[in-house]
Design a protein around this motif. Sequence first.
Motif, mmCIF file in Angstrom:
data_model
loop_
_atom_site.group_PDB
_atom_site.id
_atom_site.type_symbol
_atom_site.label_atom_id
_atom_site.label_comp_id
_atom_site.label_asym_id
_atom_site.label_seq_id
_atom_site.Cartn_x
_atom_site.Cartn_y
_atom_site.Cartn_z
ATOM 1 N N GLN A 170 30.382 4.471 7.955
ATOM 2 C CA GLN A 170 29.640 5.702 8.165
ATOM 3 C C GLN A 170 30.593 6.829 8.571
ATOM 4 O O GLN A 170 31.560 6.603 9.303
ATOM 5 C CB GLN A 170 28.596 5.498 9.267
ATOM 6 C CG GLN A 170 27.725 6.704 9.544
ATOM 7 C CD GLN A 170 26.733 6.436 10.658
ATOM 8 O OE1 GLN A 170 26.655 5.330 11.171
ATOM 9 N NE2 GLN A 170 25.983 7.437 11.044
ATOM 10 N N SER A 171 30.295 8.035 8.118
ATOM 11 C CA SER A 171 31.058 9.199 8.571
ATOM 12 C C SER A 171 30.597 9.555 9.973
ATOM 13 O O SER A 171 29.433 9.895 10.179
ATOM 14 C CB SER A 171 30.852 10.385 7.628
ATOM 15 O OG SER A 171 31.440 10.145 6.383
ATOM 16 N N THR B 61 38.074 13.497 2.841
ATOM 17 C CA THR B 61 37.564 12.425 3.687
ATOM 18 C C THR B 61 38.710 11.501 4.062
ATOM 19 O O THR B 61 39.420 10.986 3.190
ATOM 20 C CB THR B 61 36.469 11.625 2.969
ATOM 21 O OG1 THR B 61 35.376 12.490 2.660
ATOM 22 C CG2 THR B 61 35.953 10.500 3.863
ATOM 23 N N SER C 165 35.815 8.880 8.163
ATOM 24 C CA SER C 165 34.977 7.697 8.003
ATOM 25 C C SER C 165 35.527 6.569 8.858
ATOM 26 O O SER C 165 36.627 6.073 8.610
ATOM 27 C CB SER C 165 34.924 7.268 6.532
ATOM 28 O OG SER C 165 34.226 8.218 5.768
#
Length: 319
Positions: A286-287, A209, A257
Amino acid sequence: MKKRMLLTVPLALGLFASPANASVMQVSVDNKAVTFNTNPLVKENVTMVQVAPIFRSLAISFNWDQQKQQISAVKNGTKMILNVGSRTAYINGQPMRMPLAPTLINGNVFVPLRFVSEAAGAKVNLSGSRISIISANTSSSPNSTDKSEYTNTDTHQETVNDNAAVLEPSEDSIREFLYTYYDTLSTSDSEYEVDYKVKIDTKNKYTVTILLDNYESSGTLYSETKKDGYVMYDLTEEFAFDIAKTFGIHTLYINVSLAPVFNERPEGISSDQISRNDNGSWILLQSLINGSYDFSKKNSQFYDLIGANPKLIASEKWE
């Protein structure tokens, strides 16, 4: 999380400069030398040339739209549309990804030589500092373009297998590797300093991420992907292939993100997804984009997660 700043990187001649002792690339079409006002430039093993001389030599009719910063061209029924700053070309209406985006340097538009030549049906041969192009009288698809021109490092040109691993994969080792070699990620327009989270689940699913803790950069990157989803490859391709080779990973999942800012608190958002700035604005954590690289099947794709259903914004297969 570290506080970082967005750095804008303008396209400049220096980015394409070759070593002082490098040989100047000599280009010929049907055994006739092509004369350029500015010599061909090489970046990331991709030869970039002035569009007008090469298109004229290949008998490609073209127009330049200054307002749109767009080239429209045609050769034997094959239509091309190229946009300055975008790696997505349109060949007969179909999006194709170029190794590098066309760029303006000192008032001249430079384009990837092999891509535009093969899009026009020509054959390209490289021998040292000499590039020989044989034109064609019939159109052909650029699908045959050598994948090596679409890569930034030698790691991209190798098949990922178990023997490629030189480090034991773990969340800590992959994260340390990323911080060591890829604490900065770039697109054709911008440079981003990033943080990472790495997760390996019980089924050995590897997920990286990318965290953008600068809210301005979050919006900038999302705006870039809205214009051209293929910027996600600019951002992630090099480190994805590098991780695959270094750790022997066959599939890598990637999340980005982002943190868009709202003047008022959005309704229906749980408290763990939102936080408030000192100036009273609200940040939605939020992704927004996810994707994957499947090195066994040699394909990849990215999706925009905003909206009712994920939307495919970029996909690629390689040989």
